[in-house]
Design a protein around this motif. Sequence first.
Motif, PDB file in Angstrom:
ATOM      1  N   GLN A 157       0.842  -1.200   0.000  1.00 50.89           N
ATOM      2  CA  GLN A 157       0.000   0.000   0.000  1.00 50.89           C
ATOM      3  C   GLN A 157       0.880   1.255   0.000  1.00 50.89           C
ATOM      4  OE1 GLN A 157      -2.645  -0.660   3.360  1.00 50.89           O
ATOM      5  NE2 GLN A 157      -4.140  -1.651   2.039  1.00 50.89           N
ATOM      6  N   SER A 158       1.501   1.506  -1.124  1.00 50.84           N
ATOM      7  CA  SER A 158       2.391   2.643  -1.289  1.00 50.84           C
ATOM      8  C   SER A 158       1.719   3.718  -2.139  1.00 50.84           C
ATOM      9  CB  SER A 158       3.684   2.208  -1.975  1.00 50.84           C
ATOM     10  OG  SER A 158       3.431   1.881  -3.338  1.00 50.84           O
ATOM     11  N   TYR A 159       2.309   4.908  -2.121  1.00 49.33           N
ATOM     12  CA  TYR A 159       1.831   5.969  -3.012  1.00 49.33           C
ATOM     13  C   TYR A 159       1.969   5.547  -4.462  1.00 49.33           C
ATOM     14  CZ  TYR A 159       2.120  10.036  -5.997  1.00 49.33           C
ATOM     15  OH  TYR A 159       1.962  10.902  -7.038  1.00 49.33           O
ATOM     16  N   TYR A 160       3.042   4.835  -4.768  1.00 54.12           N
ATOM     17  CA  TYR A 160       3.266   4.441  -6.156  1.00 54.12           C
ATOM     18  C   TYR A 160       2.185   3.487  -6.649  1.00 54.12           C
ATOM     19  CZ  TYR A 160       7.922   6.376  -5.283  1.00 54.12           C
ATOM     20  OH  TYR A 160       8.965   7.200  -4.959  1.00 54.12           O
ATOM     21  N   ALA A 161       1.797   2.533  -5.828  1.00 59.47           N
ATOM     22  CA  ALA A 161       0.721   1.623  -6.228  1.00 59.47           C
ATOM     23  C   ALA A 161      -0.602   2.380  -6.368  1.00 59.47           C
ATOM     24  CB  ALA A 161       0.584   0.492  -5.217  1.00 59.47           C
ATOM     25  N   PHE A 162      -0.835   3.338  -5.479  1.00 55.46           N
ATOM     26  CA  PHE A 162      -2.055   4.149  -5.505  1.00 55.46           C
ATOM     27  C   PHE A 162      -2.154   4.961  -6.793  1.00 55.46           C
ATOM     28  CE2 PHE A 162      -3.580   8.524  -4.757  1.00 55.46           C
ATOM     29  CZ  PHE A 162      -4.917   8.283  -4.468  1.00 55.46           C
ATOM     30  N   SER A 163      -1.017   5.458  -7.274  1.00 61.53           N
ATOM     31  CA  SER A 163      -1.014   6.365  -8.423  1.00 61.53           C
ATOM     32  C   SER A 163      -0.488   5.690  -9.697  1.00 61.53           C
ATOM     33  CB  SER A 163      -0.151   7.592  -8.113  1.00 61.53           C
ATOM     34  OG  SER A 163       1.156   7.208  -7.747  1.00 61.53           O
ATOM     35  N   ALA A 164      -0.447   4.364  -9.714  1.00 61.54           N
ATOM     36  CA  ALA A 164       0.100   3.644 -10.867  1.00 61.54           C
ATOM     37  C   ALA A 164      -0.787   3.787 -12.089  1.00 61.54           C
ATOM     38  CB  ALA A 164       0.273   2.167 -10.526  1.00 61.54           C
ATOM     39  N   ASN A 165      -0.174   3.763 -13.252  1.00 63.77           N
ATOM     40  CA  ASN A 165      -0.919   3.715 -14.501  1.00 63.77           C
ATOM     41  C   ASN A 165      -1.664   2.381 -14.614  1.00 63.77           C
ATOM     42  OD1 ASN A 165       0.159   6.225 -15.260  1.00 63.77           O
ATOM     43  ND2 ASN A 165       1.921   5.289 -16.264  1.00 63.77           N
TER      44      ASN A 165
ATOM     45  N   SER B  78      25.364 -11.617   0.217  1.00 60.74           N
ATOM     46  CA  SER B  78      24.489 -10.453   0.148  1.00 60.74           C
ATOM     47  C   SER B  78      23.526 -10.483   1.328  1.00 60.74           C
ATOM     48  CB  SER B  78      23.704 -10.436  -1.169  1.00 60.74           C
ATOM     49  OG  SER B  78      22.957 -11.639  -1.305  1.00 60.74           O
ATOM     50  N   MET B  79      22.896  -9.331   1.596  1.00 68.27           N
ATOM     51  CA  MET B  79      21.964  -9.229   2.717  1.00 68.27           C
ATOM     52  C   MET B  79      20.819  -8.284   2.361  1.00 68.27           C
ATOM     53  SD  MET B  79      22.595  -8.093   6.676  1.00 68.27           S
ATOM     54  CE  MET B  79      23.314  -6.520   6.235  1.00 68.27           C
ATOM     55  N   PRO B  80      19.568  -8.745   2.434  1.00 70.61           N
ATOM     56  CA  PRO B  80      18.447  -7.831   2.232  1.00 70.61           C
ATOM     57  C   PRO B  80      18.387  -6.788   3.351  1.00 70.61           C
ATOM     58  CG  PRO B  80      17.754 -10.130   2.066  1.00 70.61           C
ATOM     59  CD  PRO B  80      19.126 -10.130   2.654  1.00 70.61           C
ATOM     60  N   CYS B  81      18.136  -5.559   2.967  1.00 72.28           N
ATOM     61  CA  CYS B  81      17.984  -4.460   3.920  1.00 72.28           C
ATOM     62  C   CYS B  81      16.730  -3.667   3.561  1.00 72.28           C
ATOM     63  CB  CYS B  81      19.193  -3.527   3.883  1.00 72.28           C
ATOM     64  SG  CYS B  81      20.734  -4.302   4.361  1.00 72.28           S
ATOM     65  N   GLY B  82      16.080  -3.119   4.571  1.00 70.81           N
ATOM     66  CA  GLY B  82      14.871  -2.348   4.330  1.00 70.81           C
ATOM     67  C   GLY B  82      15.122  -0.855   4.426  1.00 70.81           C
ATOM     68  N   THR B  83      14.435  -0.101   3.592  1.00 68.57           N
ATOM     69  CA  THR B  83      14.433   1.352   3.709  1.00 68.57           C
ATOM     70  C   THR B  83      12.982   1.812   3.748  1.00 68.57           C
ATOM     71  OG1 THR B  83      15.279   3.435   2.786  1.00 68.57           O
ATOM     72  CG2 THR B  83      14.549   1.750   1.226  1.00 68.57           C
ATOM     73  N   GLN B  84      12.735   2.959   4.370  1.00 66.56           N
ATOM     74  CA  GLN B  84      11.369   3.403   4.617  1.00 66.56           C
ATOM     75  C   GLN B  84      11.086   4.719   3.902  1.00 66.56           C
ATOM     76  OE1 GLN B  84      13.475   2.621   7.627  1.00 66.56           O
ATOM     77  NE2 GLN B  84      12.915   0.587   6.908  1.00 66.56           N
ATOM     78  N   VAL B  85       9.847   4.852   3.451  1.00 64.40           N
ATOM     79  CA  VAL B  85       9.433   6.035   2.689  1.00 64.40           C
ATOM     80  C   VAL B  85       8.064   6.486   3.170  1.00 64.40           C
ATOM     81  CG1 VAL B  85       9.103   7.015   0.387  1.00 64.40           C
ATOM     82  CG2 VAL B  85      10.637   5.062   0.687  1.00 64.40           C
ATOM     83  N   ILE B  86       7.869   7.793   3.266  1.00 69.33           N
ATOM     84  CA  ILE B  86       6.551   8.367   3.535  1.00 69.33           C
ATOM     85  C   ILE B  86       6.212   9.369   2.440  1.00 69.33           C
ATOM     86  CG2 ILE B  86       6.674   8.044   6.035  1.00 69.33           C
ATOM     87  CD1 ILE B  86       7.339  11.021   6.307  1.00 69.33           C
ATOM     88  N   THR B  87       4.925   9.606   2.267  1.00 72.12           N
ATOM     89  CA  THR B  87       4.451  10.581   1.277  1.00 72.12           C
ATOM     90  C   THR B  87       3.361  11.435   1.910  1.00 72.12           C
ATOM     91  OG1 THR B  87       4.887   8.997  -0.501  1.00 72.12           O
ATOM     92  CG2 THR B  87       3.495  10.865  -1.029  1.00 72.12           C
TER      93      THR B  87
ATOM     94  N   ILE C  52       0.371  12.788   6.586  1.00 74.00           N
ATOM     95  CA  ILE C  52       1.059  11.731   5.842  1.00 74.00           C
ATOM     96  C   ILE C  52       0.010  10.765   5.303  1.00 74.00           C
ATOM     97  CG2 ILE C  52       2.750   9.857   5.950  1.00 74.00           C
ATOM     98  CD1 ILE C  52       3.907  12.708   6.291  1.00 74.00           C
ATOM     99  N   ASP C  53      -0.029  10.619   3.984  1.00 72.80           N
ATOM    100  CA  ASP C  53      -1.027   9.742   3.360  1.00 72.80           C
ATOM    101  C   ASP C  53      -0.539   8.307   3.176  1.00 72.80           C
ATOM    102  OD1 ASP C  53      -3.070  11.549   3.196  1.00 72.80           O
ATOM    103  OD2 ASP C  53      -2.858  11.964   1.040  1.00 72.80           O
ATOM    104  N   PHE C  54       0.771   8.131   2.983  1.00 72.19           N
ATOM    105  CA  PHE C  54       1.294   6.795   2.714  1.00 72.19           C
ATOM    106  C   PHE C  54       2.616   6.598   3.446  1.00 72.19           C
ATOM    107  CE2 PHE C  54      -1.192   8.023  -0.985  1.00 72.19           C
ATOM    108  CZ  PHE C  54      -2.007   6.920  -1.185  1.00 72.19           C
ATOM    109  N   ALA C  55       2.843   5.383   3.908  1.00 67.36           N
ATOM    110  CA  ALA C  55       4.114   5.004   4.534  1.00 67.36           C
ATOM    111  C   ALA C  55       4.360   3.537   4.189  1.00 67.36           C
ATOM    112  CB  ALA C  55       4.064   5.210   6.041  1.00 67.36           C
ATOM    113  N   TRP C  56       5.550   3.246   3.691  1.00 75.30           N
ATOM    114  CA  TRP C  56       5.835   1.860   3.305  1.00 75.30           C
ATOM    115  C   TRP C  56       7.322   1.578   3.434  1.00 75.30           C
ATOM    116  CZ3 TRP C  56       5.018   5.778  -0.155  1.00 75.30           C
ATOM    117  CH2 TRP C  56       5.966   5.966  -1.155  1.00 75.30           C
ATOM    118  N   THR C  57       7.655   0.320   3.366  1.00 74.30           N
ATOM    119  CA  THR C  57       9.043  -0.109   3.375  1.00 74.30           C
ATOM    120  C   THR C  57       9.303  -0.985   2.163  1.00 74.30           C
ATOM    121  OG1 THR C  57      10.796  -1.110   4.740  1.00 74.30           O
ATOM    122  CG2 THR C  57       8.655  -2.202   4.734  1.00 74.30           C
TER     123      THR C  57
END
Length: 427
Positions: free
Chosen positions: A8-16, A251-260, A333-338
């Motif tokens: 549930q990210s901003y990008y999915a919300f506003s995708a073509n 290698s190691m998976p790492c998470g980063t966080q984004v808000i919109t 803040i409308d969206f927050a995801w990792t």
Amino acid sequence: MTHTPYPQSYYAFSANPVPLRPELQGEVETDVCIIGAGYTGLSTGLFLLEHGFKVTILEAAKVGFGASGRNGGQIVNSYSRDIDAIERSTSAKNAQLMADMAFEGGRIIRDRIQKYNIQCDLKDGGVFAAFTKKQMGHLEAQKKLWERFGHKQLEILDAKRIREVAATDNYIGGMLDMSGGHIHPLNLALGEAAAIESLGGVIHEQSPATRIERGANPVVHTPKGRVKAKFVVVAGNAYLGNLVPELASKSMPCGTQVITTEPLPEDLARSLLPQDYCVEDCNYLLDYYRLSGDRRLIYGGGVVYGARDPANIEAIIRPKMLATFPQLKNVKIDFAWTGNFLLTLSRLPQVGRIGDNIYYSQGCSGHGVTYTHIAGKVIAETLRGQAERFDAFASLPHYPFPGGRLFRVPFTAMGAWYYTMRDKLGV
């Protein structure tokens, strides 16, 4: 089988709008089977199709589900470790080849957008922002380094100029790269997928690769089907799991966080970033931000080693945003995801082959938007018999994390703490 939707990210919300892409059922034959429909897989597939290959792409969830559809959307040149580090790691010839490629990914992205009419809110201009004199010294050295390899679209910003770029008092200066920029990352991936299908390529969503049957003609198995191929390209990055065990240990998976934020009034949005450039700071654990096409501020940062999902992303990132732009204290803040990216110990990408017919690229280490696009071109060149640039990447040394998989998270977190303290102390 469980259907995996977009986060549930901003990008999915506003995708073509996107077509329904069915999961693989039964057996198919192809020239190249690509595992992963993120930028690496899409870039590889598109270059191969343009040169007459038959291509089938398997995606465990949806096109751009991983880092390609969740990242900060910034077009940043070079690699997570810069060209000077590469010069110390490989031969002069290979270093020159990699330096030449360091600025090619952004050109490929712009070419794809123009050639296939991809609607993804492309904006030119990216800024590296410095908090300290030491960081400014690094940017000045970086400008000389990049210009040594022919990259001239750079400008050092003093305190006054960077204040004109970003409405914050946090920085003492920075560097503007006009060949950088920003895009809607998921829409870029969706546009590239549509281009692949326009050329006859096939993408199967909800079709995770469960096993690679190695041999003269490898077979990739999914829960309901299999793909027989001449070549396999492994492009799963942080979402590959243990499909290829020899890749997982390095290698190691790492998470980063984004808000919109919610959409901002036009005057407020323009006051924050008057030239509509994207910005990333120069700290080891950096923050990054930009405006979306509908005037939201997209702000990201932080790293969670081992890719755990934080309980409250907004609580982590909103204070960072307000430390940069206190004028947004009443903004919702409308969206927050990792999302996960794949880190290597050297912070340089891992490229190579397993046997004669399985190729891989992984480990962008947080610098993947541009790198993945050149990686796709390089892998496609190799399958056409032109391996010089592929071999330059493959020449880079890579090592497993100290202590193996059990201790890679605490050891890496300790290293990050050390560099974070250096940033704070300005040493």
